[in-house]
Design a protein around this motif. Structure first.
Motif, mmCIF file in Angstrom:
data_model
loop_
_atom_site.group_PDB
_atom_site.id
_atom_site.type_symbol
_atom_site.label_atom_id
_atom_site.label_comp_id
_atom_site.label_asym_id
_atom_site.label_seq_id
_atom_site.Cartn_x
_atom_site.Cartn_y
_atom_site.Cartn_z
ATOM 1 N N GLY A 92 -11.579 0.436 -13.814
ATOM 2 C CA GLY A 92 -12.337 -0.042 -14.404
ATOM 3 C C GLY A 92 -13.082 -1.077 -14.112
ATOM 4 N N PRO A 93 -12.448 -2.544 -13.810
ATOM 5 C CA PRO A 93 -13.391 -3.475 -13.206
ATOM 6 C C PRO A 93 -14.069 -3.244 -11.700
ATOM 7 N N THR A 127 -16.153 -8.816 -17.776
ATOM 8 C CA THR A 127 -15.068 -8.115 -17.024
ATOM 9 C C THR A 127 -13.845 -8.333 -18.348
ATOM 10 N N LEU A 128 -13.900 -9.201 -19.255
ATOM 11 C CA LEU A 128 -12.785 -9.140 -20.155
ATOM 12 C C LEU A 128 -13.028 -8.059 -21.109
ATOM 13 N N LYS A 129 -14.295 -7.419 -21.302
ATOM 14 C CA LYS A 129 -14.488 -6.032 -22.066
ATOM 15 C C LYS A 129 -13.372 -4.996 -21.345
ATOM 16 N N GLU A 130 -13.367 -4.954 -20.150
ATOM 17 C CA GLU A 130 -12.396 -3.992 -19.375
ATOM 18 C C GLU A 130 -11.245 -4.510 -19.671
ATOM 19 N N SER A 131 -10.832 -5.745 -19.616
ATOM 20 C CA SER A 131 -9.291 -6.050 -19.955
ATOM 21 C C SER A 131 -8.997 -5.784 -21.369
ATOM 22 N N VAL A 132 -9.929 -5.698 -22.384
ATOM 23 C CA VAL A 132 -9.496 -5.405 -23.854
ATOM 24 C C VAL A 132 -9.176 -4.003 -23.713
ATOM 25 N N VAL A 133 -10.179 -3.092 -23.090
ATOM 26 C CA VAL A 133 -9.630 -1.710 -23.064
ATOM 27 C C VAL A 133 -8.489 -1.362 -22.164
ATOM 28 N N GLY A 168 -8.283 -8.356 -12.878
ATOM 29 C CA GLY A 168 -9.431 -7.705 -13.135
ATOM 30 C C GLY A 168 -10.812 -8.537 -13.311
ATOM 31 N N VAL A 169 -10.714 -9.707 -13.647
ATOM 32 C CA VAL A 169 -11.958 -10.564 -13.822
ATOM 33 C C VAL A 169 -12.259 -10.892 -12.262
ATOM 34 N N ALA A 255 -6.363 -15.279 -5.883
ATOM 35 C CA ALA A 255 -7.122 -15.223 -4.892
ATOM 36 C C ALA A 255 -8.513 -14.320 -4.927
ATOM 37 N N VAL A 256 -8.056 -13.188 -5.622
ATOM 38 C CA VAL A 256 -9.231 -12.207 -5.911
ATOM 39 C C VAL A 256 -10.219 -12.866 -7.021
#
Length: 272
Positions: A92-93, A127-133, A168-169, A255-256
């Protein structure tokens, strides 16, 4: 309400102060709502997004179901479900930059870049949109895996999803950085993501354990941050918070995230 005016010594008159963006959290929330809107308004695409992880769960998972235990004696479903979520977080991200690339090539991104929105908030909101999904997918996968033998540890699941959100962020921010560097045609974005996606996936032990692999394969996996995150997710989902792999995974995710936000913010500011 109009912004307060400031006195200009050159003209001798009051000039309006430039409008500044809202708070960091407000800007993040604004971008998140903007990104989530099209997803909610496309039920077919949203349904496909929800069905995709179930294919891994029901078509690949049964191949591991015949084993009594592996990878440290863990039950197959307890080992496999966190791996599926790491896989989804990776896909996703990492491909989130595609939407940014579409806006960039279409010219709509320029209107956002000249707005007073905080650049880091723009990255995190996207990127938080991907986390919600991912969170919705996680609830669906865990609910369907429970009858198959998955043991639920609620606090571990929440901690695992928080770790994936941080990862993911950062991964999404790196994807956006690559998208900005790929203008005007986007070929660099497609080439780099396709070149990196599958090595990161296959060298992470997400789908199959790497313990029995050759030495060179395990050595390559040792420099893959996704492998540390996958090990941390499995420990957290099993309720084992005190293991060293959790710390290693948290450091890898942090780190990422730090690298992605630093590079992404710099690229966003240059993209105005």
């Amino acid at each position: 309400m109009n912004a307060p005016a400031s006195y200009s010594p050159t003209t001798g008159s009051a000039e309006p102060r430039p409008h500044r963006g809202g708070s960091f959290l407000h800007d993040t929330w604004t971008v998140l709502l903007r990104e989530a809107g099209p997803t909610v308004r496309e039920p077919v695409g949203l349904a496909f997004t929800m069905v995709q992880p179930l294919l891994f769960l029901f078509l690949f998972g049964p191949l591991l179901g015949g084993s009594g235990g592996f990878a440290g004696g863990q039950p197959p479903w307890q080992w496999f479900v966190p791996g599926v979520l790491v896989l989804l977080c990776l896909f996703g991200p990492m491909m989130a930059g595609y939407t940014l690339l579409v806006e960039l090539l279409g010219g709509s991104l320029e209107r956002m870049l000249v707005s007073p929105l905080n650049r880091t908030a723009m990255l995190i909101g996207r990127t938080l949109k991907e986390s919600v999904v991912l969170a919705v997918q996680a609830v669906l996968i865990v609910a369907l895996a429970l009858p198959l033998g998955f043991e639920l540890h609620p606090l571990g699941v929440l901690a695992g999803l928080a770790l994936l959100t941080v990862f993911g962020v950062g991964l999404g921010a790196l994807s956006f950085t690559l998208a900005l560097a790929s203008q005007p045609n986007g070929e660099l974005f497609y080439g780099v993501t396709q070149m990196l996606l599958f090595p990161l996936l296959l060298l992470s032990g997400v789908l199959l354990p790497l313990d029995s692999g050759p030495a060179w394969l395990r050595a390559a996996a040792a420099v893959n941050p996704v492998a540390y995150i996958a090990d941390a997710e499995r420990a957290l989902f099993a309720g084992r918070f005190a293991e060293a792999v959790v710390l290693h995974g948290a450091l890898a995710a942090a780190a990422v995230a730090a690298a992605g936000l630093a590079l992404g913010t710099r690229a966003m500011r240059r993209g105005v």
